[in-house]
Design a protein around this motif. Sequence first.
Motif, PDB file in Angstrom:
ATOM      1  N   VAL A  24       0.831  -1.209   0.000  1.00  0.00           N
ATOM      2  CA  VAL A  24       0.000   0.000   0.000  1.00  0.00           C
ATOM      3  C   VAL A  24       0.863   1.256   0.000  1.00  0.00           C
ATOM      4  O   VAL A  24       0.639   2.182  -0.780  1.00  0.00           O
ATOM      5  CB  VAL A  24      -0.950  -0.008   1.220  1.00  0.00           C
ATOM      6  N   MET A  25       1.875   1.282   0.847  1.00  0.00           N
ATOM      7  CA  MET A  25       2.670   2.502   0.995  1.00  0.00           C
ATOM      8  C   MET A  25       3.545   2.812  -0.216  1.00  0.00           C
ATOM      9  O   MET A  25       3.826   3.984  -0.494  1.00  0.00           O
ATOM     10  CB  MET A  25       3.543   2.408   2.248  1.00  0.00           C
ATOM     11  N   LEU A  26       3.961   1.787  -0.935  1.00  0.00           N
ATOM     12  CA  LEU A  26       4.825   2.015  -2.085  1.00  0.00           C
ATOM     13  C   LEU A  26       4.037   2.259  -3.372  1.00  0.00           C
ATOM     14  O   LEU A  26       4.629   2.464  -4.430  1.00  0.00           O
ATOM     15  CB  LEU A  26       5.779   0.829  -2.277  1.00  0.00           C
ATOM     16  N   PHE A  33       0.937   7.644  -2.728  1.00  0.00           N
ATOM     17  CA  PHE A  33       0.546   7.422  -1.342  1.00  0.00           C
ATOM     18  C   PHE A  33       1.089   8.531  -0.450  1.00  0.00           C
ATOM     19  O   PHE A  33       0.352   9.119   0.350  1.00  0.00           O
ATOM     20  CB  PHE A  33       1.034   6.053  -0.847  1.00  0.00           C
ATOM     21  N   PHE A  34       2.372   8.829  -0.576  1.00  0.00           N
ATOM     22  CA  PHE A  34       2.970   9.829   0.308  1.00  0.00           C
ATOM     23  C   PHE A  34       2.589  11.254  -0.090  1.00  0.00           C
ATOM     24  O   PHE A  34       2.559  12.137   0.768  1.00  0.00           O
ATOM     25  CB  PHE A  34       4.484   9.644   0.366  1.00  0.00           C
ATOM     26  N   GLU A  35       2.252  11.464  -1.333  1.00  0.00           N
ATOM     27  CA  GLU A  35       1.704  12.774  -1.727  1.00  0.00           C
ATOM     28  C   GLU A  35       0.405  13.036  -0.967  1.00  0.00           C
ATOM     29  O   GLU A  35       0.156  14.155  -0.504  1.00  0.00           O
ATOM     30  CB  GLU A  35       1.441  12.814  -3.231  1.00  0.00           C
ATOM     31  N   ASN A  36      -0.400  12.011  -0.843  1.00  0.00           N
ATOM     32  CA  ASN A  36      -1.661  12.161  -0.107  1.00  0.00           C
ATOM     33  C   ASN A  36      -1.413  12.412   1.386  1.00  0.00           C
ATOM     34  O   ASN A  36      -2.119  13.212   2.016  1.00  0.00           O
ATOM     35  CB  ASN A  36      -2.531  10.912  -0.290  1.00  0.00           C
ATOM     36  N   VAL A  37      -0.410  11.734   1.953  1.00  0.00           N
ATOM     37  CA  VAL A  37      -0.071  11.965   3.360  1.00  0.00           C
ATOM     38  C   VAL A  37       0.367  13.408   3.568  1.00  0.00           C
ATOM     39  O   VAL A  37      -0.058  14.078   4.516  1.00  0.00           O
ATOM     40  CB  VAL A  37       1.034  10.997   3.824  1.00  0.00           C
ATOM     41  N   GLN A  38       1.206  13.909   2.670  1.00  0.00           N
ATOM     42  CA  GLN A  38       1.694  15.283   2.791  1.00  0.00           C
ATOM     43  C   GLN A  38       0.564  16.293   2.630  1.00  0.00           C
ATOM     44  O   GLN A  38       0.516  17.306   3.337  1.00  0.00           O
ATOM     45  CB  GLN A  38       2.795  15.524   1.757  1.00  0.00           C
ATOM     46  N   ARG A  39      -0.362  16.007   1.744  1.00  0.00           N
ATOM     47  CA  ARG A  39      -1.502  16.898   1.559  1.00  0.00           C
ATOM     48  C   ARG A  39      -2.387  16.896   2.811  1.00  0.00           C
ATOM     49  O   ARG A  39      -2.840  17.959   3.261  1.00  0.00           O
ATOM     50  CB  ARG A  39      -2.304  16.471   0.328  1.00  0.00           C
TER      51      ARG A  39
END
Length: 406
Positions: A297-299, A303-309
Amino acid sequence: MSQSVKPHLDSHMLPVFARADVAFERGEGPWLIATNGDRYLDFTSGVAVNALGHAHPHLVAAVQEQAAKLWHVSNLFTIPEGERLATRLCDASFADVAFFCNSGAEAMEACIKMARKFQAVNGHPERYRLITFEGAFHGRTLATLAAGGQQKYLEGFGPRVEGFDQVPLGDLEAVKKAIGPETAGVIIEPWQGEGGVRAADPSFFRALRQLCDDNKLVLVFDEVQTGMGRTGSLFAYEKTGVEPDIMALAKALGGGFPIGACLATAAAAAGMTPGTHGSTFGGNLLAVAAANAVLDVMLAPKFFENVQRSSLLLKQKLASIIDRYPDVVDEVRGDGLLIGLKAVVPAGDLVAALRSEKLLTVGAGENVVRLLPPLIVTEAEIEDAVSRVERACAKLTRTPARREAV
């Protein structure tokens, strides 16, 4: 000491936790449903563990599939899915090798042993001391408690484990003075979660890396809480501009299933040969199935763009609350979805007020309340959570006794 008559106890659980009087029977994403049917928005995530929320379908399927086949064989045998997990973690990081265990404290114990062993096999067995930082929390074993150095956790357990020298966070001159002929390395958290959601400047991490290189010391990062996406990248060290030699992971690695890891360069791990360390349950088939599912899921793209947003939105919304309730909260700290609210009222009062609004949070050092939502939290859920924070602050600000600073 013997006891012939058993006392009457309300609970047979060892009373080492100050548990809230609420119990949950199921979860859905960032929501927990209590045994009485009440729904709580979970911004504790099992203390930064349930990074994909509750009952994530991919994680559930992976564990169920493995559970129907095989649970445990021990590390006497090859575990292909463990080999796959190690490869994926190393490919995504600075590391060359990985060791799997069951918890963050165990991961840190492996890091400590590895740092000392590195010096021993390189001709310096006298180098065993590790420099750590005030406010740190590295676990609850005797060695990791000594590394953290907090007296409240050490009290009553006899002499502390020898070999740790603590200095103020961010004080480079203090680090230099602490380096001696017995120094093996430095241990630091990219962000101190338990210590109050605080971090040193990136320049400090770069200076630490240079000091370690110049003095042939091992740099150890404790990413038990910050790793696996919590700060908006897979690992928090990526934002410091430096790479450690050894790193501890746990918490979110299994998405709720217990697993820890010690990652290291081949050079740092050179002394860890068969028999020097081990774990009966570490890296068992259920644990690595869960961790591989978390990585799936994380890779995935964005995914991390959404976390940062989500992080930016949450911090902006909380900043507006601080403007309106300065007698309750006065600072927003953190990175990614490791967010701290520096409270003016006692942090425990704010945690309780938020729980009464059905929002779950957790305290930290420096009178801080941590907000640790699942990394899959939506914009609507953030808006919902912020409205609950505002209602809790409104209740506290109307109480005159709460206006005194802690």
